[in-house]
Design a protein around this motif. Structure first.
Motif, short mmCIF file in Angstrom:
data_model
loop_
_atom_site.label_atom_id
_atom_site.label_comp_id
_atom_site.label_asym_id
_atom_site.label_seq_id
_atom_site.Cartn_x
_atom_site.Cartn_y
_atom_site.Cartn_z
N LYS A 86 -5.82 19.31 51.96
CA LYS A 86 -6.37 21.10 51.23
C LYS A 86 -6.64 21.45 51.67
O LYS A 86 -7.36 22.73 51.61
CB LYS A 86 -7.08 19.42 49.89
CG LYS A 86 -6.05 18.98 49.25
CD LYS A 86 -7.27 17.94 48.09
CE LYS A 86 -6.12 16.78 47.18
NZ LYS A 86 -7.35 16.00 46.65
N GLY A 87 -8.04 21.22 53.08
CA GLY A 87 -8.85 22.33 53.43
C GLY A 87 -7.79 22.66 54.23
O GLY A 87 -6.75 22.73 54.92
N SER A 88 -8.64 23.60 55.59
CA SER A 88 -7.93 25.21 56.19
C SER A 88 -7.57 24.18 57.79
O SER A 88 -8.56 23.69 58.24
CB SER A 88 -8.84 25.99 56.44
OG SER A 88 -8.12 26.88 57.31
N ILE A 89 -6.54 23.94 57.83
CA ILE A 89 -6.28 23.28 59.25
C ILE A 89 -5.19 24.44 59.92
O ILE A 89 -4.04 24.85 59.96
CB ILE A 89 -5.76 22.42 59.45
CG1 ILE A 89 -5.27 21.35 60.95
CG2 ILE A 89 -4.92 21.93 58.42
CD1 ILE A 89 -4.93 19.93 60.86
N ASN A 90 -5.24 25.24 61.34
CA ASN A 90 -4.51 25.50 62.16
C ASN A 90 -3.76 25.53 62.53
O ASN A 90 -3.09 23.58 62.58
CB ASN A 90 -5.50 26.17 63.34
CG ASN A 90 -4.58 26.65 63.95
OD1 ASN A 90 -3.64 26.52 65.21
ND2 ASN A 90 -4.75 28.30 64.28
N ASN A 91 -2.47 25.57 62.29
CA ASN A 91 -0.94 25.36 62.44
C ASN A 91 -0.91 25.30 63.27
O ASN A 91 0.14 23.81 63.87
CB ASN A 91 0.27 26.65 62.23
CG ASN A 91 -0.11 27.10 60.33
OD1 ASN A 91 -0.56 26.20 59.65
ND2 ASN A 91 0.75 28.19 59.97
N ASP A 92 -1.27 25.87 64.03
CA ASP A 92 -0.95 24.96 66.15
C ASP A 92 -1.90 23.84 66.13
O ASP A 92 -1.28 22.14 67.11
CB ASP A 92 -1.30 25.54 67.25
CG ASP A 92 0.13 27.10 67.36
OD1 ASP A 92 1.09 26.94 67.05
OD2 ASP A 92 0.13 27.71 68.33
N VAL A 93 -2.54 23.68 65.72
CA VAL A 93 -4.33 22.14 65.31
C VAL A 93 -2.89 20.77 64.84
O VAL A 93 -2.66 20.42 65.43
CB VAL A 93 -4.87 22.70 65.00
CG1 VAL A 93 -5.94 21.34 65.09
CG2 VAL A 93 -5.44 23.31 66.93
N PHE A 94 -2.66 21.73 63.54
CA PHE A 94 -1.49 20.95 63.22
C PHE A 94 -0.76 19.89 63.28
O PHE A 94 0.25 18.88 63.19
CB PHE A 94 -0.75 21.60 61.35
CG PHE A 94 -0.25 20.38 60.47
CD1 PHE A 94 -1.03 19.74 59.79
CD2 PHE A 94 0.46 20.67 60.66
CE1 PHE A 94 -0.10 18.92 59.37
CE2 PHE A 94 1.54 19.86 59.50
CZ PHE A 94 1.48 18.80 58.79
N LYS A 95 0.80 20.95 64.59
CA LYS A 95 1.28 20.56 65.49
C LYS A 95 1.25 19.60 65.89
O LYS A 95 1.66 18.25 66.47
CB LYS A 95 2.20 21.76 65.33
CG LYS A 95 2.91 22.68 64.39
CD LYS A 95 3.62 24.11 64.86
CE LYS A 95 3.50 24.90 63.40
NZ LYS A 95 4.36 25.94 64.28
#
Length: 535
Positions: free
Chosen positions: A501-510
């Motif tokens: 639900k929160g904001s997370i950078n796409n690359d950080v997520f991967k």
């Protein structure tokens, strides 16, 4: 007994609010690694400060707040929170009080500050070793254990000789046999005699293969004294300190690299199986041993300058130690010589080619691959080298240069299956590419790295471990072809399916997802075959 989590808060030493979280299955050896001044020794001081508040003699009780707080503010034991696998500190201590062993929760060793001279003139009683009433109470104090430990060793020898009616040589063989086994694995010397106090020989005597005469402890070099002193202390504690956290601050000082690795092995051997070892180090020998033969026994906590631990709350977790972090960690010990150390295989993949501070990898693909294969392939380094054609160019240059300096290093190229600049390619195209390019080229079976990271098994494992709900029906409706579907463009949808639900950078997520790709998964084995078996 092992420490699971440690928190140092309210400005203890150089930390604003630091948590070290080792997880539910903490390792036997915890290595605190970082440059001078980063706070490694302060962590050990914090553990002793907490123990000292409960009355453990010699544990953090010899300094006031000007030592324990950089701001000089009052601190209490409550500012240090310790969670063991068996409970909190006060509960562990209470369980030991009926046996009188409450002071054996910690055993501390400060760096290199020991008795440089050993020669006693008379025998006298010394406190039982389980009272833990001598030696250093913090990282900058004298660790003067040698004289008392010699008296203990001498007393044990006399008792064993008299109780069993043995010749001195027979008693000596028993008492110092195991200790000599450890010393000889680290140094070219061994204890030949434990002396004779009444005959004005109240010291240890040693012999060397290249020395014609036995000689006293006092003539040993600083490094030899450090090794003997440390091993003797651990040897004498092995019975009474059977469930203890051993805190050892920079044991490698004064000791050359060749000895350091062997010393760590002997430290681990002498410390009981139910104990945990916390050590601070920037030793080449220790680090190399921890990342090779002792890799399965250790967790490494890395202190990095960019963490701003003095002004920001931070949680440190064990790093995944593989070739991706190998150079970074060894740079602490090697400094400008770090570039001379190389992995066995370097794999160029697509992604951001520019490095960060200190050569830090910034390419997302390389970070992902290094995380996935760090444990299984510790001598392989993935590095990002730009767009579709750049891995070919950079790998060619690397082979031309590195093959002359490091002839055993292999250079590979790994490409996504979208290698045809966006044109549709299938498995047949992939096989044609592999057949028509040299053996150091690899191609992913799935379209891009995201098609592996967004595999259902990976996402379900991630959500389960993070305590969030995975919407499987929504995933099945969306991901209809895990091999060929363009999932990279729909990362936002994947995050919603995972309940983020929160904001997370796409690359950080991967990069975070890559930590949940496990060897028992089909997706892992498929990726492994693509890269390492070239299938």
């Amino acid at each position: 007994m092992r420490i699971k989590k440690l928190q140092l808060k309210n400005g203890y030493k150089r930390f604003h609010d630091l948590t070290i979280d080792l997880g539910d299955d903490p390792a036997r050896i915890v290595a605190l690694v970082g440059p001078n001044g980063c706070g490694k020794s302060s962590v050990l001081d914090g553990l002793l400060f907490h123990a000292g508040a409960y009355g453990q003699v010699g544990a953090g009780s010899r300094r006031d707040n000007t030592y324990h707080s950089m701001m000089g503010l009052p601190l209490s034991h409550a500012d240090i929170d310790i969670e063991f696998t068996t409970g909190k500190y006060d509960a562990v201590r209470a369980l030991r009080q009926p046996t009188g062993r409450e002071n054996t929760i910690f055993s501390f060793r400060s760096p290199y500050r020991y008795n440089s001279k050993l020669k006693i003139k008379e025998t006298k009683s010394v406190p039982e070793i389980w009272r833990n009433s001598y030696g250093a109470g913090d990282a900058s104090s004298l660790d003067a254990k040698m004289e008392d430990n010699y008296r203990r060793l001498y007393g044990a020898y006399n008792r064993y000789r008299d109780d069993n009616d043995l010749k001195p040589s027979e008693a000596k063989a028993k008492i110092i046999g195991d200790l000599n086994a450890s010393i000889k694995k680290c140094l070219d010397l061994e204890i030949s005699s434990i002396g004779n106090v009444e005959g004005d020989q109240g010291t240890l005597y040693f012999k060397k293969t290249d020395h014609p005469k036995d000689f006293e402890f006092n003539v040993l070099s600083s490094g030899e004294k450090e090794v003997v002193d440390l091993l003797l202390d651990l040897y004498l504690r092995k019975d009474d300190y059977s469930e203890t956290i051993f805190l050892i601050d920079e044991p490698e000082l004064h000791i050359n690299t060749a000895i350091q690795g062997n010393l760590l092995v002997e430290i681990e051997r002498l410390v009981g199986p139910e104990c945990q070892i916390w050590l601070t180090t920037h030793s080449i020998g220790f680090l190399r041993k921890l990342q090779t033969t002792m890799r399965d026994k250790c967790q490494i906590i890395q202190f990095r300058p960019e963490f701003n631990l003095a002004s920001e709350a931070h949680t440190l977790k064990p790093v995944t130690v593989g070739a991706g972090t190998w150079r970074d960690i060894f740079a602490i010990a090697l400094d400008d010589l770090a570039h001379l150390v190389s992995p066995s295989t370097i794999i160029y993949c697509e992604g951001r080619a520019e490095s960060g501070p200190g050569g830090q990898e910034r390419g997302m693909d390389a970070q992902v691959f290094n995380n996935i294969f760090a444990n299984s392939y510790p001598d392989v380094l993935f590095t990002s080298s730009g767009g579709n054609t750049e891995p070919d160019q950079r790998s060619t240059i690397a082979m031309a240069v590195l093959s002359k300096v490091f002839p055993t290093v292999e250079i590979w190229v790994l490409k996504d299956r979208d290698m045809a600049s966006g044109k549709v390619t299938d498995e047949n195209d992939r096989q044609i590419y592999l057949r028509t390019n040299s053996n150091n080229h690899r191609v992913l079976r799935r379209w891009e790295i995201e098609n592996y990271l967004y595999d259902k098994a990976v996402l379900k494992n991630y959500c389960e471990c993070e305590g969030i709900e995975f919407d499987e029906s929504r995933y099945d409706a969306f991901v209809t072809d895990i091999f060929d579907q363009d999932l990279k463009s729909d990362t936002a949808r994947i995050k919603k399916i995972c309940g983020i639900k929160g904001s997370i950078n796409n690359d950080v997520f991967k990069v975070e997802l890559s930590r949940y790709v496990k060897p028992n998964m089909t997706v892992y084995r498929e990726l492994e075959d693509c890269i390492f078996a070239r299938k």
